[in-house]
Write an enzyme that holds these catalytic residues in place. Structure first.
Site, PDB file in Angstrom:
ATOM      1  N   HIS A   1       2.067   5.447  10.934  1.00 44.94           N
ATOM      2  CA  HIS A   1       1.885   4.248  10.108  1.00 44.94           C
ATOM      3  C   HIS A   1       2.398   3.038  10.876  1.00 44.94           C
ATOM      4  O   HIS A   1       3.390   3.125  11.598  1.00 44.94           O
ATOM      5  CB  HIS A   1       2.650   4.411   8.780  1.00 44.94           C
TER       6      HIS A   1
ATOM      7  N   ASN B   1       0.482   5.764  -0.803  1.00 45.31           N
ATOM      8  CA  ASN B   1       1.670   5.712   0.056  1.00 45.31           C
ATOM      9  C   ASN B   1       2.719   4.856  -0.653  1.00 45.31           C
ATOM     10  O   ASN B   1       2.603   3.637  -0.686  1.00 45.31           O
ATOM     11  CB  ASN B   1       1.261   5.102   1.407  1.00 45.31           C
TER      12      ASN B   1
ATOM     13  N   LYS C   1       5.735   4.365   0.094  1.00 48.58           N
ATOM     14  CA  LYS C   1       6.695   3.747   1.030  1.00 48.58           C
ATOM     15  C   LYS C   1       8.121   3.944   0.508  1.00 48.58           C
ATOM     16  O   LYS C   1       8.397   4.945  -0.153  1.00 48.58           O
ATOM     17  CB  LYS C   1       6.345   2.275   1.263  1.00 48.58           C
TER      18      LYS C   1
ATOM     19  N   GLU D   1       4.101   0.593  10.026  1.00 53.54           N
ATOM     20  CA  GLU D   1       5.516   0.272   9.777  1.00 53.54           C
ATOM     21  C   GLU D   1       6.423   1.163  10.616  1.00 53.54           C
ATOM     22  O   GLU D   1       7.507   0.749  11.038  1.00 53.54           O
ATOM     23  CB  GLU D   1       5.823   0.376   8.275  1.00 53.54           C
TER      24      GLU D   1
ATOM     25  N   GLU E   1      -6.049   1.020   9.341  1.00 55.51           N
ATOM     26  CA  GLU E   1      -5.264   0.030   8.603  1.00 55.51           C
ATOM     27  C   GLU E   1      -4.943  -1.147   9.518  1.00 55.51           C
ATOM     28  O   GLU E   1      -3.977  -1.091  10.292  1.00 55.51           O
ATOM     29  CB  GLU E   1      -3.945   0.652   8.136  1.00 55.51           C
TER      30      GLU E   1
ATOM     31  N   GLY F   1      -0.072  -4.982   2.960  1.00 54.92           N
ATOM     32  CA  GLY F   1       0.925  -5.638   2.114  1.00 54.92           C
ATOM     33  C   GLY F   1       0.802  -7.152   2.062  1.00 54.92           C
ATOM     34  O   GLY F   1       1.710  -7.841   1.597  1.00 54.92           O
TER      35      GLY F   1
ATOM     36  N   SER G   1      -4.054  -3.610   1.544  1.00 54.54           N
ATOM     37  CA  SER G   1      -4.288  -4.438   0.367  1.00 54.54           C
ATOM     38  C   SER G   1      -5.455  -3.963  -0.501  1.00 54.54           C
ATOM     39  O   SER G   1      -6.212  -4.762  -1.052  1.00 54.54           O
ATOM     40  CB  SER G   1      -4.458  -5.912   0.764  1.00 54.54           C
TER      41      SER G   1
HETATM   42  P1  PGA Z   1      -0.859  -1.886   1.045  1.00 50.13           P
HETATM   43  O1  PGA Z   1      -0.343  -0.802   2.090  1.00 50.13           O
HETATM   44  O2  PGA Z   1      -1.946  -1.232   0.218  1.00 50.13           O
HETATM   45  O3  PGA Z   1       0.325  -2.272   0.232  1.00 50.13           O
HETATM   46  O4  PGA Z   1      -1.414  -3.028   1.854  1.00 50.13           O
HETATM   47  C1  PGA Z   1      -1.210   0.120   2.695  1.00 50.13           C
HETATM   48  C2  PGA Z   1      -0.455   1.015   3.628  1.00 50.13           C
HETATM   49  O5  PGA Z   1       0.454   0.541   4.305  1.00 50.13           O
HETATM   50  O6  PGA Z   1      -0.715   2.227   3.720  1.00 50.13           O
END
Ligand code: PGA
Length: 264
Positions: free
Chosen positions: A94, A9, A11, A96, A171, A177, A217
Site C-alpha cells: 500500500h 481497507n 487502515k 502508505e 491506487e 484519501g 476516494s
Molecule cells: P480512500 O483509500 O478510499 O480513503 O481514498 C483507499 C486506500 O488507500 O486503499
C-alpha cells in the site's frame, strides 16, 4: 470470467469494539449480496474477533500488512503463518506503507512471495505519485512496481498456484484519501496497461484471470462509474468502508452493474 471484488481497507481506524459494531451493522445485508467477493481488512488487533463474526458468512477477511519472515526477532511485526488460517487476503505494498514506512519494491516482492507461500492471497497495491503523474511517468512507475513486486512469481509454478489468487489494486497516490478520485476512463486505461504488463510477464491468458481493482476516494456516489468499466474488477475502498451504509451501497451497486450481461 473474473469475479468482482470489493475490499474495505479500514487502515488505522476502529478499536476492537468499534470494529465489531461496524461489522454488526453490515453483516446480514453484506452476506446476502451475491456475485461479488467481499473482503474486510480491519486492524490486526480486531482480526480474531471479526473472523469469529464472519464464520459461516460469505464475507472474507484480510490483513493490511505482514512481514515476510515466518517468525523471529522482529519486534512488533506480524508474520504470514500468524495470518494464515485467520484471513484469506493481505494488502501488500500500500502506498502508505511505501511512503511512510519505507517499503521498497524489493520488500514488497518478498512479502508477495511469503504471502503466497503461506496460502494467503495478496492484494498488491501500485500507483504513481502526483509529481510522477504530472511528469507523464505513470506507466513507467506502474511497470516497475508490478514487475518488481512479481519478480520470480509465475502462476502455476511454485507459490502462485492460480492467477486468480493474485489481486492488484491500482491506487494513484494523489487520489487516496483526498476526495479526488481518478477519472474512471483514465483508471481503466491504466488498469488495461497493468494487464498488458502481466501478459508480457506471463501470458495473455494468465493475465486475464488476475483481478485488478481501482482504489482512491471511492464512494457510493462514484463507484458505478468505475465498475461500469469492463477493465475494472472492483475497488479497494478506504474511508468509505468505515461507514456501513456507504460500503453496503458500494458493494450492492457493484453486484448490480457487474451482474448485468454486457452487450456484445
Ligand atoms: P480512500 O483509500 O478510499 O480513503 O481514498 C483507499 C486506500 O488507500 O486503499
Amino acid at each position: 470470467m473474473r469475479i468482482p471484488l470489493i475490499a474495505g481497507n479500514w487502515k488505522m481506524n476502529t478499536t476492537v469494539t468499534e470494529a465489531e459494531v461496524l461489522v454488526q451493522d453490515m453483516l446480514d445485508r453484506l452476506d446476502r449480496i451475491k456475485g461479488v467477493e467481499k473482503v474486510l481488512c480491519p486492524p490486526f488487533v480486531s482480526l480474531v474477533a471479526i473472523s469469529m463474526m464472519l464464520q459461516d458468512s460469505s464475507i472474507e477477511l484480510g490483513a493490511q500488512n505482514m512481514h515476510f519472515e515466518v517468525k523471529g526477532a522482529y519486534t512488533g511485526e506480524v508474520s504470514p503463518i500468524m495470518l494464515a488460517g485467520l484471513c484469506e487476503f493481505v494488502i501488500l505494498g500500500h502506498s502508505e506503507r511505501r511512503w511512510y514506512f519505507g517499503e521498497t519494491d524489493e520488500i514488497v516482492n518478498k512479502k508477495i512471495k511469503a504471502a503466497l507461500g503461506n496460502g494467503l492471497k495478496p492484494i498488491l497495491c501500485v500507483g504513481e505519485r502526483l509529481e510522477e503523474n504530472e511528469a507523464g511517468k505513470t506507466r513507467e512507475v506502474i511497470n516497475r512496481q508490478v514487475e518488481m513486486a512479481l519478480a520470480s512469481v509465475k502462476p502455476g509454478v511454485g507459490v502462485l498456484s492460480e492467477a486468480k489468487n493474485l489481486v492488484i489494486a491500482y491506487e494513484p497516490v494523489w487520489a487516496i484519501g483526498t476526495g479526488k478520485a481518478a477519472d474512471s476512463k483514465g483508471a481503466a486505461a491504466t488498469i488495461k496497461f497493468i494487464r498488458n504488463v502481466l501478459a508480457k510477464l506471463w501470458s495473455r491468458d494468465i493475465a486475464q484471470d488476475v483481478r485488478i481493482l481501482y482504489g482512491g476516494s471511492v464512494t457510493g456516489g462514484n463507484i458505478a462509474e468505475f465498475v461500469a468499466q469492463p477493465e475494472i474488477d472492483g475497488a479497494l475502498v478506504g474511508g468509505s468502508s468505515l461507514k456501513a451504509e456507504e460500503f453496503l451501497s458500494i458493494v450492492e451497486q457493484t453486484a448490480a452493474i457487474k451482474g448485468k450481461p454486457r452487450s456484445p
